[in-house]
Write a protein that holds these residues in place. Structure first.
Motif, PDB file in Angstrom:
ATOM      1  N   GLY A   1      51.615  45.426  50.161  1.00 45.32           N
ATOM      2  CA  GLY A   1      51.036  45.926  48.925  1.00 45.32           C
ATOM      3  C   GLY A   1      51.834  45.558  47.689  1.00 45.32           C
ATOM      4  O   GLY A   1      51.271  45.289  46.626  1.00 45.32           O
ATOM      5  N   LYS A   2      53.161  45.528  47.816  1.00 45.00           N
ATOM      6  CA  LYS A   2      53.990  45.200  46.661  1.00 45.00           C
ATOM      7  C   LYS A   2      53.755  43.760  46.214  1.00 45.00           C
ATOM      8  O   LYS A   2      53.683  43.462  45.013  1.00 45.00           O
ATOM      9  CB  LYS A   2      55.468  45.426  47.000  1.00 45.00           C
ATOM     10  N   GLU A   3      53.629  42.863  47.179  1.00 46.31           N
ATOM     11  CA  GLU A   3      53.368  41.457  46.862  1.00 46.31           C
ATOM     12  C   GLU A   3      51.993  41.311  46.206  1.00 46.31           C
ATOM     13  O   GLU A   3      51.816  40.517  45.265  1.00 46.31           O
ATOM     14  CB  GLU A   3      53.452  40.632  48.155  1.00 46.31           C
ATOM     15  N   ALA A   4      51.020  42.081  46.687  1.00 44.51           N
ATOM     16  CA  ALA A   4      49.674  42.038  46.087  1.00 44.51           C
ATOM     17  C   ALA A   4      49.717  42.551  44.652  1.00 44.51           C
ATOM     18  O   ALA A   4      49.091  41.974  43.753  1.00 44.51           O
ATOM     19  CB  ALA A   4      48.705  42.878  46.921  1.00 44.51           C
ATOM     20  N   TRP A   5      50.464  43.635  44.427  1.00 43.53           N
ATOM     21  CA  TRP A   5      50.581  44.203  43.077  1.00 43.53           C
ATOM     22  C   TRP A   5      51.233  43.198  42.127  1.00 43.53           C
ATOM     23  O   TRP A   5      50.765  42.986  41.009  1.00 43.53           O
ATOM     24  CB  TRP A   5      51.395  45.495  43.147  1.00 43.53           C
ATOM     25  N   THR A   6      52.300  42.553  42.594  1.00 47.08           N
ATOM     26  CA  THR A   6      52.978  41.540  41.773  1.00 47.08           C
ATOM     27  C   THR A   6      52.029  40.395  41.443  1.00 47.08           C
ATOM     28  O   THR A   6      51.987  39.910  40.304  1.00 47.08           O
ATOM     29  CB  THR A   6      54.225  41.009  42.505  1.00 47.08           C
TER      30      THR A   6
ATOM     31  N   SER B   1      46.534  35.540  36.668  1.00 45.49           N
ATOM     32  CA  SER B   1      45.402  35.934  35.837  1.00 45.49           C
ATOM     33  C   SER B   1      44.502  36.881  36.602  1.00 45.49           C
ATOM     34  O   SER B   1      43.998  36.550  37.675  1.00 45.49           O
ATOM     35  CB  SER B   1      44.607  34.687  35.426  1.00 45.49           C
ATOM     36  N   ARG B   2      44.289  38.070  36.054  1.00 47.40           N
ATOM     37  CA  ARG B   2      43.399  39.046  36.699  1.00 47.40           C
ATOM     38  C   ARG B   2      42.002  38.450  36.900  1.00 47.40           C
ATOM     39  O   ARG B   2      41.320  38.723  37.880  1.00 47.40           O
ATOM     40  CB  ARG B   2      43.346  40.315  35.840  1.00 47.40           C
ATOM     41  N   ALA B   3      41.594  37.577  35.984  1.00 47.51           N
ATOM     42  CA  ALA B   3      40.246  37.013  36.054  1.00 47.51           C
ATOM     43  C   ALA B   3      40.051  36.146  37.295  1.00 47.51           C
ATOM     44  O   ALA B   3      38.927  35.892  37.707  1.00 47.51           O
ATOM     45  CB  ALA B   3      39.952  36.194  34.796  1.00 47.51           C
ATOM     46  N   GLU B   4      41.173  35.718  37.894  1.00 46.91           N
ATOM     47  CA  GLU B   4      41.079  34.878  39.092  1.00 46.91           C
ATOM     48  C   GLU B   4      40.465  35.635  40.273  1.00 46.91           C
ATOM     49  O   GLU B   4      39.770  35.059  41.089  1.00 46.91           O
ATOM     50  CB  GLU B   4      42.488  34.446  39.535  1.00 46.91           C
ATOM     51  N   ILE B   5      40.790  36.917  40.395  1.00 46.38           N
ATOM     52  CA  ILE B   5      40.441  37.683  41.593  1.00 46.38           C
ATOM     53  C   ILE B   5      39.203  38.531  41.327  1.00 46.38           C
ATOM     54  O   ILE B   5      39.124  39.255  40.339  1.00 46.38           O
ATOM     55  CB  ILE B   5      41.625  38.585  42.025  1.00 46.38           C
ATOM     56  N   ASP B   6      38.228  38.447  42.247  1.00 47.36           N
ATOM     57  CA  ASP B   6      36.991  39.219  42.101  1.00 47.36           C
ATOM     58  C   ASP B   6      37.032  40.540  42.855  1.00 47.36           C
ATOM     59  O   ASP B   6      36.312  41.482  42.509  1.00 47.36           O
ATOM     60  CB  ASP B   6      35.805  38.391  42.607  1.00 47.36           C
TER      61      ASP B   6
ATOM     62  N   GLN C   1      44.311  47.172  32.648  1.00 49.14           N
ATOM     63  CA  GLN C   1      43.786  45.811  32.813  1.00 49.14           C
ATOM     64  C   GLN C   1      43.133  45.580  34.170  1.00 49.14           C
ATOM     65  O   GLN C   1      42.338  44.657  34.338  1.00 49.14           O
ATOM     66  CB  GLN C   1      44.902  44.767  32.628  1.00 49.14           C
ATOM     67  N   LEU C   2      43.479  46.399  35.149  1.00 45.38           N
ATOM     68  CA  LEU C   2      43.030  46.137  36.525  1.00 45.38           C
ATOM     69  C   LEU C   2      42.010  47.143  37.050  1.00 45.38           C
ATOM     70  O   LEU C   2      41.424  46.930  38.109  1.00 45.38           O
ATOM     71  CB  LEU C   2      44.245  46.141  37.475  1.00 45.38           C
ATOM     72  N   LYS C   3      41.795  48.234  36.334  1.00 44.93           N
ATOM     73  CA  LYS C   3      41.076  49.370  36.910  1.00 44.93           C
ATOM     74  C   LYS C   3      39.641  49.052  37.331  1.00 44.93           C
ATOM     75  O   LYS C   3      39.076  49.746  38.180  1.00 44.93           O
ATOM     76  CB  LYS C   3      41.089  50.555  35.942  1.00 44.93           C
TER      77      LYS C   3
END
Length: 298
Positions: free
Chosen positions: A208-213, A219-224, A249-251
């Protein structure tokens, strides 16, 4: 393990877990309390013809037939020197019940996921089966990939492309997924099966820490959409979900919790931290259906 006892941990939401510590051969191991239904004295087993060599047989426990896995044999250790101390740890993983035959059970430790390190070559030669190492005082406690132990014995209990039967063909290639999953075997199975379903853009992280980083630095826009396991070193899936949903930014990022630990209490905890969907392993067909729904795949 009583529901009251399990509830103590659930209320905190502090990236912690409780681990039952036990011994097999020369090794000290831990298993998440949430995977354990009860700990019992060894019982007479009924030997099954053509069973896997690591299966001692089956027991009947309150009208349920449960396989008994000889963990010493699965790990390459010798039989118990003091059989009178042996115990059966009855677990439920991926909707499959199994009893692990261990050589003694000592105590329960409450620890933070941050105390759990990733395995290295010092993990007593068991790095292929070890998902985390807890260093406590002078002792080293290994967290095993219990799902892999069960999957090696009962492949039908794991992820399978057969579970994609009935899933409609759609263009899923434009959607990019981030998956936090600490088990190497499950990462590979997820990759193969989701690719087969048409989800070909996938980024994997080990915890989870690696995913959070990744989410904060890339870019948040990369991930759907984010798919996360619950049990992971450094940061568990509930803690990750809560951090994402509390981040301005992620919510809005959809999150699916995909775990062997979707029980009643843990389902409610997943709701509280804001998960958009929760699916129990190994229901890969349901996972694809939920992905299509949340991502509005036509």
């Amino acid at each position: 393990m009583s529901e009251e006892h399990k509830g103590i941990l659930l209320e905190s939401g502090t990236n912690e877990l409780e681990v039952i510590v036990f011994e097999v051969g020369v090794g000290t191991f831990g298993i998440n309390v949430m995977k354990v239904r009860e700990i019992i004295q060894p019982m007479d087993v009924t030997i099954m013809p053509h069973a896997h060599p690591n299966v001692e047989g089956v027991i009947r426990l309150r009208d349920e037939i449960i396989p008994v896995i000889n963990l010493a044999k699965a790990l390459g250790f010798k039989d118990s020197k003091n059989p009178g101390q042996d115990k059966l740890i009855v677990t439920e993983l991926n909707q499959v019940k199994a009893a692990f035959h261990v050589h003694s059970v000592s105590r329960i430790h409450r620890i933070s996921w941050e105390q759990i390190e990733k395995p290295n070559k010092l993990s007593q030669g068991l790095q292929d089966l070890t998902i985390g190492v807890i260093k406590m005082d002078e002792n080293m406690i290994l967290l095993l990939d219990y799902e892999k132990v069960v999957y090696d014995i009962m492949p039908e209990a794991g992820l399978s492309s057969k579970k994609l039967e009935g899933i409609e063909q759609r263009d899923r290639s434009k959607k990019k997924l981030l998956i936090a999953e600490d088990s190497p075997i499950l990462r590979q199975l997820l990759k193969d099966i989701l690719n087969e379903a048409g989800y070909v853009q996938i980024v994997f992280t080990d915890d989870g820490k690696e995913a959070w980083t990744y989410l904060k630095e890339e870019s948040r826009a990369e991930i759907d959409l984010l798919i996360t396991d619950i049990e992971m070193p450094l940061m568990d899936g509930h803690h990750l979900t809560r951090k994402v949903k509390e981040d301005p930014q992620l919510k809005e990022l959809p999150i699916i919790i995909f775990s062997s630990l979707i029980t009643g209490d843990l389902f409610h905890k997943g709701e509280r931290v804001g998960a958009d969907a929760q699916i129990s392993k190994p229901e890969i067909g349901k996972l694809v259906e939920e992905l299509d729904k949340l991502l509005q795949v036509e």
